[in-house]
Design a protein around this motif. Structure first.
Motif, mmCIF file in Angstrom:
data_model
loop_
_atom_site.group_PDB
_atom_site.id
_atom_site.type_symbol
_atom_site.label_atom_id
_atom_site.label_comp_id
_atom_site.label_asym_id
_atom_site.label_seq_id
_atom_site.Cartn_x
_atom_site.Cartn_y
_atom_site.Cartn_z
ATOM 1 N N ALA A 1 29.448 19.779 40.761
ATOM 2 C CA ALA A 1 28.877 18.904 41.447
ATOM 3 C C ALA A 1 27.324 18.753 41.402
ATOM 4 N N TRP B 1 26.324 16.522 38.622
ATOM 5 C CA TRP B 1 26.529 15.064 39.123
ATOM 6 C C TRP B 1 25.838 14.457 39.901
ATOM 7 N N ARG B 2 25.118 15.180 40.887
ATOM 8 C CA ARG B 2 24.351 14.549 41.791
ATOM 9 C C ARG B 2 22.934 13.914 41.197
ATOM 10 N N GLU C 1 36.301 16.251 43.592
ATOM 11 C CA GLU C 1 36.003 15.290 44.517
ATOM 12 C C GLU C 1 36.719 13.874 44.174
ATOM 13 N N PRO D 1 32.508 9.479 42.005
ATOM 14 C CA PRO D 1 32.352 10.859 41.535
ATOM 15 C C PRO D 1 33.343 10.996 40.595
ATOM 16 N N VAL E 1 34.731 15.905 39.137
ATOM 17 C CA VAL E 1 33.440 16.518 39.782
ATOM 18 C C VAL E 1 33.701 17.595 40.733
ATOM 19 N N ASP F 1 33.378 20.135 43.395
ATOM 20 C CA ASP F 1 32.357 20.520 44.563
ATOM 21 C C ASP F 1 32.437 22.123 44.787
#
Length: 839
Positions: A102, A105-106, A216, A469, A497, A499
């Motif tokens: 994550a 990915w952000r 996600e 996501p 993705v 988290d």
């Protein structure tokens, strides 16, 4: 921790051994980043967590789960087509997902969101004030040279002022480990539906693993996108459509899948018409306004009047409707200009100019050869660059949109390419050669690195840009791939993705008490009605052909079947099979071959196989309206009848094959009766079945229930209309002409009789919407009311051949009237009365 250390730390020796055999030969490609093995040569923690959980399932269970995933794809009909092919290919899902943390990915989401806003500003300026061109930041030739720049749309601002609602960005990880943009997709981005299908398949195959890895969810993204489209319309309850090029499009499955998932109406260009500056859907209830069109056709094909005059996919007058603000298009017409590699070369400078910042995710270095200095640089470095068409045009003999590595060309081809660039540089760009990073795939019970491309989606919402996501990952089957498209040998992977904390379960289903209750799907488009009607008719024709074959095969067992009265009866059955074009007349004396051809013949359009393929084709056009169980049965029957043109070695085998197919037909009918919502779609499907059954029964009666019909003829008639048991339970004295005629034609309590079909037809037509509230019966209803009265008052003794033929013609006329009223032809094209309203 290296691979050996990670395996040694596992507590379960059996699991450690399985993991060792799975990864022992895993070797990242030299100099190429890998998703499993980090730059330090150690496995990434998230992959070890995933693989540990996977191996703990055991080899047999892993195989069972993978097989279940493959079976689910096949049973639900997930397919695609390669460009230019009509054949459907089973969707090639990789059994392993692509894993991304994550945190990483952000950063991807921020970069894609920035790029989406930049692309919006560029396209708005290109079709608006043109400041970028006038200031020299974007050469005019780089824009207007693209076939996707639509001159009639210049100066036209879309409703809400936004051009882009949904776009995609193709990413690859570069040699330095950073993500790079390979291309933008703003015309009609594909793949989001397949991303959903991938997620559904893998999450069902590995539910605990999916949950424990904190993957996600995708549902919030699509929910926000759907709400965002709704807010663009000028009505509180807008009608949103997904506009498809049609069933032969390469990605038609995902378009139908998305329409069902999001609750949109799937429409083709023929379903739409422009009236009074607005776009309407042709439905069985008349014209109904379409507020938003999420288009999946290229902009140039959208309007045959002002754009491509040869288009059969578009809507005449659409551009005029857009000018008047009568419809919202996602994305706006002309947005495809953003996909040109020529534009890609200016993105870094435009980002600094427009947003005052550098690109968060850079794109691959690109030089447009329409500029003198850039052209010279490309020619100087030609052997180390890839050359692509500046506007998607092909390079040399290579397919469209496929870059050519100049260093791999022959001397003759290289010289030709140099000549083309020097003569007309505006048509070419030079790009750095893309070496894609790799991700693990499952091959022969072990992991192997393969290059991939990640497509990430962004949608405009009421709160700005939202990035899915996850995404659509395409994996090559070649270790040295430089580009990946969905062709032969390419797989697709779900994108997880991960988290740091447990993820809340989210669904698109409403969960509060304020959700509006709906019991019907709304107005039925005429195209869908047409295909539902013909699906019913084709299935009934398949059943009739199968019953004829079974009847003939059953009588072949009798050694006296070809002599005396029995022989005349058999000849009548053969005559029907031949006249229906289920088998050729030349095989009329070879009864076993006749049965085989009638079952599995590919060259006779009346054979059970050909009719079933017609039924499957009609079903494929309305895939979003059929349950997965129904589709599986249709697909199973199609494959069963066509399986290598099954040999028929005996009359018993012919009868058994017909029996097996009839059981599947009965299952499809049962699903329709028990599972289909009792709306207009179900009525049209059942109308098709009823009208075809009534026509066939009338034809059977005319053939086998004539004056002085022998015992064998009457027995065959009862068999063909599946009424032997009913007849024998009611009449003890044996078969007799008038009682058989009555049961087959006039008995309203026999579900196989013509009278029963006519009663149901009357009920269905009464339940369908009308175009006018003037109290007058529409033509199909008038015909069926008259026919019902005639059948109700008829007497069996009066049903001679002439009267039976008249009834058959009346039923055929009724079928034509239904088609003219409800489908894409004839009177339904007329505008609905003012009273009905263009709601």
């Amino acid at each position: 921790m290296n691979l050996s250390d990670a395996i040694d730390d596992m507590r379960d020796p059996a699991a450690a051994e399985r993991l060792s055999s799975m990864i022992e030969r895993y070797q990242p490609l030299p100099g190429i980043p890998d998703e499993f093995i980090g730059a330090d040569g150690k496995p990434r923690d998230m992959w070890m967590r995933y693989l540990n959980a996977l191996t703990n399932l055991g080899s047999e269970e892993i195989g069972r789960r993978f097989a279940a995933a493959d079976r689910h794809i096949r049973d639900t009909g997930v397919f695609y087509r390669s460009y230019g092919e009509a054949k459907e290919r089973i969707w090639p899902l990789s059994h392993l997902p692509l894993l991304i943390e994550a945190r990483e990915w952000r950063g991807i989401a921020r970069g894609v969101g920035q790029r989406a806003e930049l692309l919006e500003r560029i396209v708005a300026d290109v079709y608006g004030e043109g400041r970028l061109i006038s200031a020299g930041d974007l050469p005019a030739a780089a824009v207007v040279g693209s076939p996707d720049f639509l001159h009639p749309l210049h100066g036209v601002s879309p409703p809400g002022g936004k051009f882009l609602q949904f776009l995609a960005v193709d990413l690859g990880r570069g040699p330095d480990g950073r993500w790079w943009v390979l291309g933008d997709r703003a015309q009609a981005p594909s793949g989001a539906g397949y991303a959903l299908a991938n997620r559904l398949v893998l999450s069902r195959a590995f539910p605990a693993l999916y949950r424990d890895m904190n993957v996600e969810r995708l549902a919030p993204f699509f929910h926000d996108f759907r709400v965002g489209l709704s807010t663009l319309a000028d009505r509180s309850d807008p009608r949103i459509c997904l506009w498809t090029p049609g069933p032969l499009n390469e990605t038609y499955f995902e378009q139908a899948y998305l329409a069902r998932y999001l609750g949109f109406i799937l429409v083709e260009g023929g379903d739409l018409t422009m009236r009074d500056g607005k776009i309407h859907i042709r439905t069985i209830a008349g014209l109904k306004r379409a507020d938003v069109l999420w288009r999946r056709i290229d902009g140039d094909y959208a309007d045959p009047i002002e754009l491509n005059s040869q288009s059969r996919l578009g809507v005449a007058g659409l551009v005029e409707s857009v000018r008047e603000g009568g419809v919202v298009l996602a994305n706006a017409l002309g947005s495809g200009v953003l996909e040109s590699p020529a534009i890609l070369s200016f993105m870094p400078k435009l980002c600094r100019k427009i947003l005052g910042e550098d690109l968060l995710i850079p794109n691959i270095a690109t030089w447009w050869c329409g500029q003198r200095a850039e052209r010279a640089q490309v020619l100087q470095r030609l052997d180390e660059l890839a050359v692509a068409g500046a506007y998607g045009n092909p390079v040399l003999r290579f397919p469209q949109n496929q870059p050519v590595v100049a260093g791999l060309l022959s001397a003759e081809e290289r010289a030709r390419l140099v000549g083309f660039i020097e003569e007309r540089g505006v048509d070419y760009v030079g790009q750095e050669v893309v070496n894609l990073s790799t991700t693990p795939v499952w091959i022969e019970d072990r992991l192997t690195p393969r290059p991939f491309v990640l497509r990430v989606y962004a949608a405009r919402t009421k709160d700005g840009w939202s990035v899915m996501p996850g995404g659509f990952c395409r994996i090559s089957d070649r270790a040295d791939a430089r580009a990946v498209s969905m062709g032969s040998g390419v797989q697709s992977a779900d994108v997880w993705v991960l988290d740091e904390k447990p993820v809340e379960m989210v669904t698109l289903l409403p969960t509060n008490d304020t959700a509006r209750i709906r019991r019907l799907m709304g107005n039925l488009p005429s195209r869908a009605a047409d295909n539902l009607f013909w699906l019913g008719r084709y299935l009934e024709r398949v059943e009739a052909t199968l019953r004829l074959v079974r009847c003939l095969a059953g009588r072949m067992v009798n050694t006296d079947a070809e002599t005396g009265a029995a022989g005349l009866t058999v000849s009548k059955v053969v005559s029907l099979i031949v006249s229906w074009h289920a088998a050729p007349k030349s095989k009329a004396r070879d009864l076993l071959t006749l049965c085989a051809i009638a079952l599995h013949g590919e060259d006779e359009y009346g054979s059970a196989l050909c009719l079933m393929r017609d039924a499957r084709r009609a079903a494929s056009f309305i895939r979003e309206r059929l349950s997965s169980d129904t589709w599986k049965l249709i697909d199973d029957l199609d494959r069963s009848l066509g399986a290598a043109r099954k040999p028929v070695r005996s009359e018993v085998e012919a009868s058994e094959q017909a029996d097996a197919a009839l059981r599947v037909i009965a299952a499809i009918s049962g699903l329709a009766q028990e599972n289909m919502n009792r709306g207009a779609g179900w009525r049209l499907f059942d109308i098709g079945r009823r009208v075809e059954r009534a026509i066939n029964s009338s034809r059977f009666a005319r053939m086998f229930a004539g004056p002085a019909a022998p015992f064998d003829d009457l027995e065959v008639l009862l068999e063909l209309v599946d009424s032997q048991i009913t007849y024998r339970s009611r009449y003890l004295m044996g078969v007799e002409l008038n009682t058989v005629r009555d049961m087959v034609m006039l008995d309203p309590f026999n579900p196989r009789s013509v009278a029963f079909q006519v009663d149901r037809l009357d009920e269905h037509l009464e339940g369908l919407p009308v175009l006018s509230d003037d109290g007058m019966l529409e033509k199909p209803r008038r015909q069926v009311v008259k026919l019902r009265a005639e059948v109700t008052t008829a007497v069996a003794a009066d049903l001679d051949a002439e009267r039976l033929l008249q009834l058959e013609k009346q039923l055929l006329d009724l079928a034509d009237s239904i088609a003219s009223r409800y489908f894409l032809q004839g009177p339904h094209n007329a505008r609905a009365d003012r009273w009905t309203g263009l709601a």
